[in-house]
Design a protein around this motif. Structure first.
Motif, PDB file in Angstrom:
ATOM      1  N   GLY A  18       0.796  -1.219   0.000  1.00 36.36           N
ATOM      2  CA  GLY A  18       0.000   0.000   0.000  1.00 36.36           C
ATOM      3  C   GLY A  18       0.829   1.269   0.000  1.00 36.36           C
ATOM      4  O   GLY A  18       0.291   2.365   0.118  1.00 36.36           O
ATOM      5  N   LYS A 127      -4.761   2.838  11.307  1.00 35.35           N
ATOM      6  CA  LYS A 127      -4.206   2.442  10.011  1.00 35.35           C
ATOM      7  C   LYS A 127      -5.168   1.503   9.293  1.00 35.35           C
ATOM      8  O   LYS A 127      -5.373   1.611   8.081  1.00 35.35           O
ATOM      9  N   ARG A 128      -5.759   0.583  10.050  1.00 34.23           N
ATOM     10  CA  ARG A 128      -6.724  -0.355   9.462  1.00 34.23           C
ATOM     11  C   ARG A 128      -7.940   0.379   8.911  1.00 34.23           C
ATOM     12  O   ARG A 128      -8.433   0.036   7.820  1.00 34.23           O
ATOM     13  N   MET A 131      -6.836   2.085   5.673  1.00 34.47           N
ATOM     14  CA  MET A 131      -6.571   1.104   4.627  1.00 34.47           C
ATOM     15  C   MET A 131      -7.852   0.421   4.159  1.00 34.47           C
ATOM     16  O   MET A 131      -8.049   0.185   2.968  1.00 34.47           O
ATOM     17  N   LYS A 134      -9.649   2.573   1.745  1.00 34.15           N
ATOM     18  CA  LYS A 134      -9.009   2.539   0.424  1.00 34.15           C
ATOM     19  C   LYS A 134      -9.380   1.265  -0.327  1.00 34.15           C
ATOM     20  O   LYS A 134      -9.652   1.298  -1.527  1.00 34.15           O
ATOM     21  N   SER A 192      -3.506  -4.232   8.962  1.00 28.97           N
ATOM     22  CA  SER A 192      -3.103  -3.271   7.938  1.00 28.97           C
ATOM     23  C   SER A 192      -2.187  -3.896   6.883  1.00 28.97           C
ATOM     24  O   SER A 192      -2.260  -3.542   5.701  1.00 28.97           O
ATOM     25  N   GLY A 196      -3.035  -4.219   3.021  1.00 33.41           N
ATOM     26  CA  GLY A 196      -2.124  -3.642   2.042  1.00 33.41           C
ATOM     27  C   GLY A 196      -1.862  -4.582   0.886  1.00 33.41           C
ATOM     28  O   GLY A 196      -1.821  -4.164  -0.278  1.00 33.41           O
TER      29      GLY A 196
END
Length: 266
Positions: A18, A127-128, A131, A134, A192, A196
């Motif tokens: 990622g 972060k999770r 991500m 996304k 994460s 990614g």
């Protein structure tokens, strides 16, 4: 700023984790440098600045020489570099400031570099969340591309990608292995790093379907499987942890979102 941002976003690439990166040759064109010789001089100055700031140059500037085809069947090796966001920031700081596009680039990469600094300070849960968002958006885009490429059975298409990345496992196999409850989403129950790897699978498949102008379901499914398999092979070469061996987080994305919502109400 949106048009300026899309200019640099259009040449951005994303690796299997990622992470964003750029190619120097592509950046050269966007920054309106006609001669590679002059632009490489700027790249070398940026490398010196990187070293002077106590950063590892090879963490941000990676050699990526490639062969190009010449007339009459000849070939020639050209120099290129894979650049981190920070490397791009240093490059544009060393470019000719009289060019309008350079000022735009300096603003863009300064903002993006700061965003990355903030992201690195985030907890794993945050972060999770970022991500996962996304992945969700990219998956919707991939589904649209797949339909345009002739796919009628989207479940089978998405499973092809999972099979490649997870050594033959389908989405249902992953669901059972993670021991999830009824109707839980497997992507909501990934860390994460695993997210990614899936984001890289999704974005690269989307790009390949478009570039190869795929127009039938069989080929689209094959492309998705091959991309997933290639990412798996790369992880193995890097001695990384295979996706199916990554631990499942204790909390799902839905639980994290609920906790955040409740804390905002307090």
């Amino acid at each position: 700023m949106e048009n300026n941002q899309s200019l640099f976003e259009s040449i951005k690439h994303i690796d299997k984790y990622g992470n964003e990166y750029w190619y120097a040759r592509e950046l050269q064109k966007v920054l309106e440098y006609k001669e590679w010789r002059k632009f490489e001089g700027v790249v070398l100055k940026a490398m010196n600045a990187c070293e002077g700031s106590k950063n590892q140059v090879l963490d941000h500037f990676v050699g990526a020489d490639k062969m190009i085809n010449l007339a009459k069947g000849g070939k020639r090796k050209i120099i290129d570099y894979i650049l981190s966001r920070y490397a791009c920031y240093l490059i544009v700081q060393n470019c000719d400031p009289r060019k309008e596009v350079i000022a735009l680039a300096q603003t863009y990469f300064a903002i993006q570099t700061r965003k990355q600094e903030l992201l690195e300070d985030l907890s794993e849960d945050k972060k999770r969340l970022i991500m996962r968002n996304k992945v969700k958006k990219s998956n919707l885009g991939l589904s649209r591309t797949a339909i345009n490429s002739g796919v009628k059975n989207l479940a089978e298409f998405h499973n092809a990608g999972y099979k490649g990345l997870y050594n033959g496992e389908t989405a249902d196999d992953i669901f059972k292995r993670k021991k999830l409850r009824y109707r839980e989403d497997i992507l909501d129950n990934m860390g994460s790093v695993e997210l990614g790897a899936n984001l890289f699978r999704i974005t690269q498949t989307d790009n390949k379907l478009k570039n190869d102008k795929v127009d039938n379901e069989y080929t689209a499914n094959s492309v998705h499987y091959i991309v997933g398999k290639e990412i798996r092979n790369t992880i193995e070469k890097l001695n990384g942890i295979m996706p199916e061996n990554l631990s499942t987080p204790n909390k799902s994305i839905k639980e994290i979102e609920k906790e955040n919502k409740n804390s905002n109400l307090d």
